[in-house]
Scaffold this motif. Structure first.
Motif: not given
Length: 146
Positions: A17-23, A48-51
């Motif tokens: 969900l987090l990468p989708l929101l950033f995209f 945000f620590g996504v990676g």
């Protein structure tokens, strides 16, 4: 639903969900990040620590398979603390690369992750508590149905 599949879902949901929101955020006006892609990387990938979370989710989903239910619940309670090295590693590596390329700011990047640790722990423990409470509610609900 078994306990391992529930906790795997709980670990991978933010990773998806987090990468989708950033995209979606990058597609909304203004179309490009204000500070360019370097700032985008700094904010979304590092801060945000996504990676780091994607690597953590992969690691956690492998560990969940080898643990008992009680150990997985205990692991969920310790997850924010366990995540800290995963979070720190990209900061440190990016700082080393930045420093090696001749930028003294790399020293700051190597330790800047410490400033975000309190926020990481607060959000992490909130998510862990919600995950464990929802699991307990689902577990009791299905136990009464049987």
């Amino acid at each position: 639903m078994t306990y391992s599949s529930y906790f795997k879902w709980a670990v991978w949901a933010p990773a998806i969900l987090l990468p989708l929101l950033f995209f979606v955020d990058t597609l909304l006006p203004p179309a490009t990040p204000i500070g360019g892609w370097k700032q985008f990387f700094h904010i979304f990938i590092l801060a945000f620590g996504v990676g780091a979370y994607l690597i953590f989710a992969f690691w956690a989903s492998r560990v969940i398979d080898r643990k008992t239910e009680r150990e997985v619940v205990r692991l969920a309670c310790w997850a924010p603390v366990i995540f800290i090295p995963f979070y720190a590693a990209p900061w440190f590596l990016y700082g080393v690369i930045y420093l090696a390329s001749g930028h003294l700011a790399g020293l700051r990047l190597m330790v800047e992750w410490v400033a975000y640790t309190p926020y990481l722990l607060v959000v992490g423990y909130f998510c862990s508590i919600v995950t464990v409470v929802v699991y307990q509610v689902i577990k009791r609900f299905f136990r009464q149905k049987l």
